[in-house]
Design a protein around this motif. Structure first.
Motif, PDB file in Angstrom:
ATOM      1  N   UNK A  81       0.847  -1.178   0.000  1.00 51.34           N
ATOM      2  CA  UNK A  81       0.000   0.000   0.000  1.00 51.34           C
ATOM      3  C   UNK A  81       0.887   1.233   0.000  1.00 51.34           C
ATOM      4  N   UNK A  82       0.673   2.094  -0.965  1.00 46.99           N
ATOM      5  CA  UNK A  82       1.514   3.272  -1.099  1.00 46.99           C
ATOM      6  C   UNK A  82       1.064   4.414  -0.198  1.00 46.99           C
ATOM      7  N   UNK A  83      -0.166   4.377   0.238  1.00 49.14           N
ATOM      8  CA  UNK A  83      -0.685   5.467   1.050  1.00 49.14           C
ATOM      9  C   UNK A  83      -1.373   4.913   2.269  1.00 49.14           C
ATOM     10  N   UNK A  84      -1.511   5.752   3.266  1.00 48.60           N
ATOM     11  CA  UNK A  84      -2.208   5.342   4.459  1.00 48.60           C
ATOM     12  C   UNK A  84      -3.661   5.012   4.130  1.00 48.60           C
ATOM     13  N   UNK A  85      -4.159   3.836   4.566  1.00 45.29           N
ATOM     14  CA  UNK A  85      -5.533   3.459   4.219  1.00 45.29           C
ATOM     15  C   UNK A  85      -6.529   4.521   4.654  1.00 45.29           C
ATOM     16  N   UNK A  86      -7.490   4.806   3.780  1.00 40.85           N
ATOM     17  CA  UNK A  86      -8.501   5.821   4.044  1.00 40.85           C
ATOM     18  C   UNK A  86      -9.882   5.205   3.905  1.00 40.85           C
ATOM     19  N   UNK A  87     -10.704   5.385   4.912  1.00 39.64           N
ATOM     20  CA  UNK A  87     -12.077   4.900   4.809  1.00 39.64           C
ATOM     21  C   UNK A  87     -12.820   5.716   3.759  1.00 39.64           C
ATOM     22  N   UNK A  88     -13.564   5.035   2.942  1.00 34.37           N
ATOM     23  CA  UNK A  88     -14.291   5.688   1.850  1.00 34.37           C
ATOM     24  C   UNK A  88     -15.759   5.249   1.903  1.00 34.37           C
ATOM     25  N   UNK A  89     -16.593   5.971   2.654  1.00 35.57           N
ATOM     26  CA  UNK A  89     -18.021   5.606   2.710  1.00 35.57           C
ATOM     27  C   UNK A  89     -18.683   5.599   1.339  1.00 35.57           C
ATOM     28  N   UNK A  90     -18.208   6.451   0.429  1.00 32.47           N
ATOM     29  CA  UNK A  90     -18.823   6.502  -0.892  1.00 32.47           C
ATOM     30  C   UNK A  90     -18.629   5.189  -1.639  1.00 32.47           C
ATOM     31  N   UNK A  91     -17.559   4.466  -1.324  1.00 38.56           N
ATOM     32  CA  UNK A  91     -17.341   3.170  -1.980  1.00 38.56           C
ATOM     33  C   UNK A  91     -18.450   2.184  -1.602  1.00 38.56           C
ATOM     34  N   UNK A  92     -18.827   2.201  -0.322  1.00 39.35           N
ATOM     35  CA  UNK A  92     -19.874   1.303   0.135  1.00 39.35           C
ATOM     36  C   UNK A  92     -21.227   1.701  -0.453  1.00 39.35           C
ATOM     37  N   UNK A  93     -21.460   2.995  -0.591  1.00 41.27           N
ATOM     38  CA  UNK A  93     -22.713   3.459  -1.190  1.00 41.27           C
ATOM     39  C   UNK A  93     -22.800   3.034  -2.658  1.00 41.27           C
ATOM     40  N   UNK A  94     -21.686   3.159  -3.388  1.00 40.31           N
ATOM     41  CA  UNK A  94     -21.661   2.733  -4.794  1.00 40.31           C
ATOM     42  C   UNK A  94     -21.869   1.221  -4.900  1.00 40.31           C
ATOM     43  N   UNK A  95     -21.244   0.471  -3.994  1.00 38.34           N
ATOM     44  CA  UNK A  95     -21.415  -0.984  -3.992  1.00 38.34           C
ATOM     45  C   UNK A  95     -22.864  -1.358  -3.732  1.00 38.34           C
TER      46      UNK A  95
END
Length: 454
Positions: A81-95
């Motif tokens: 992982x190149x960056x610190x993990x970031x929670x993405x609520x929009x990903x769950x909404x799209x799913x």
């Protein structure tokens, strides 16, 4: 894996390159891929399709599917992982939206559908997959402030270029795009200029003036934000930093469209909170100047636009929209939870000119809630950079992206935006961009305490 090896594994570094102007090589590929999508979306007329593929042959749609495949392969091959993990609520909404669309599609097939509706539904699912590829590559691939700024800049350039094309169409009364029909291997669907009140309604590379207005109004908050950032950072000189925004405003005024006027007003109003007081005055004066120039340069335009709103109570399109709402319960009664099936409600049944109503009909209450959640989580993710990042440019970009999403979401109440390639593609590109700017904001929040204690 032993505990010693787990402890020895280095923690993923935050996106500190986000502050730098030098773009890391690994993230540049995603930026290039999304830029190609942007060029295909705005640069090629929406009515141009690959021969033999019909509506599936739009280059932007095909590239979106390629983006999804590329994202899947990249995720399978990822080793670090190149960056610190970031929670993405929009990903769950799209799913959630996609899962509901699949369930609704399956239920529609079990109920039985005419052959043309099955084909349309399958095409709609492929469009949804294509948009998903755009969201995922933008959200996960753009990991630095440099990448986000470059994509925003390219979106603004695309919006300004299409606005210039629209102005040329308004003056000449021609689409100016006939040469695209000479490209071998492509077919051109029926298209041409439309008129209202004696004025040509520009479409740019879109299929309809409504789609054109929605697209450039969605770009306007980003153009305003970019102008403010460049003016305050010294990377641009007034008035050159405001030229893209000015072109978009002027072109929207000449769209001779109620929806275009509403979208313009929403975009300007949504952009105000992110601007310094001095810039608010510039925005107000600039918008007023553009309106005055448009009225003087185009005699009769003012009366036509005023007439559009003065006769709204008796206008046939407005009456059709309002009367259609009374028929929603009848259409959705058979499947209120998951709807009739994404893409199965054809114009032959009724034309609602309202994307939110269409989502409710095709995906039911659950789909409408998921779609609303996607919009709200995207806006919240972008705006959250204001409290997470101490840098004014990151906060301004977050507010600008949120304003663009809000503008598009409101305009979806006035036309079926997901049925038009540019407005739909732009909407999902903004959804992905909201996640990218959230990643940058979270990286800033993680670094500031470390710098303070250093």
């Amino acid at each position: 894996m032993s505990d010693a090896l787990v402890a020895a594994r280095p923690a993923p570094p935050p996106v500190r390159a986000a502050r730098g102007r030098t773009r890391p090589a690994r993230t540049g590929t995603a930026l290039t891929m999304v830029t190609v999508y942007l060029v295909l979306l705005f640069g090629i007329p929406s009515n141009l399709v690959v021969s033999g593929l019909g509506s599936l042959g739009r280059p932007s749609l095909l590239w979106g599917l390629l983006l999804l495949l590329w994202w899947v392969v990249a995720r399978l091959q990822a080793r670090a992982v190149d960056v610190m993990p970031t929670s993405q609520p929009v990903r769950w909404a799209c799913t959630a939206l996609f899962v509901i669309a699949l369930v609704s599609f399956a239920a529609a097939l079990f109920r039985g559908q005419p052959a043309d509706q099955v084909t349309t539904a399958m095409t709609s699912l492929l469009r949804l997959l294509s948009w998903g590829g755009v969201v995922l590559v933008t959200l996960d691939g753009l990991r630095t402030l440099c990448d986000v700024e470059r994509l925003v800049s390219r979106i603004v350039v695309a919006g300004a270029a299409v606005s210039v094309l629209g102005l040329a169409q308004f003056v000449t009364g021609s689409t100016l795009l006939d040469f695209f029909t000479l490209i071998p291997g492509f077919d051109s669907e029926d298209a041409g200029v439309l008129a209202r009140g004696g004025f040509t309604r520009p479409t740019g590379t879109a299929t309809h003036p409504l789609e054109y207005s929605a697209a450039i109004c969605a770009v306007l908050p980003l153009a305003i934000t970019q102008g403010v950032i460049r003016a305050e950072s010294g990377r641009g000189r007034l008035p050159w930093t405001w030229i893209p925004a000015g072109l978009i405003v002027f072109s929207a005024l000449l769209s001779v469209s109620r929806s275009g006027m509403i979208g313009l007003a929403v975009a300007l109003a949504a952009s105000l909170p992110a601007l310094p007081r001095a810039s608010r005055a510039v925005l107000a004066l600039g918008g007023l100047a553009a309106a005055v120039v448009a009225v003087i340069a185009v005699p009769g335009l003012f009366g036509t636009v005023v007439g559009l709103f003065a006769t709204v109570d008796s206008d046939s399109s407005t009456l059709s929209r309002t009367n259609a709402l009374a028929r929603v319960p009848d259409f959705i009664a058979s499947s209120p939870a998951i709807g009739l099936g994404f893409g199965t409600f054809l114009p032959r049944y009724y034309i609602f000119d309202n994307q939110w109503v269409l989502i409710l009909l095709e995906l039911g209450v659950l789909g409408a809630l998921a779609f609303a959640a996607m919009v709200l989580t995207a806006m919240w993710g972008a705006v959250s950079t204001v409290r997470r990042s101490p840098y004014t440019d990151v906060a301004a970009l977050g507010r600008g992206v949120a304003a663009s999403i809000a503008t598009t979401a409101i305009l979806f109440a006035f036309f079926d935006g997901l049925s038009f390639p540019i407005s739909a593609g732009m909407f999902f590109l903004l959804i992905g961009l909201s996640g990218a700017i959230r990643t940058v904001g979270n990286a800033d929040a993680a670094l500031v305490p470390a710098k303070a204690t250093a």
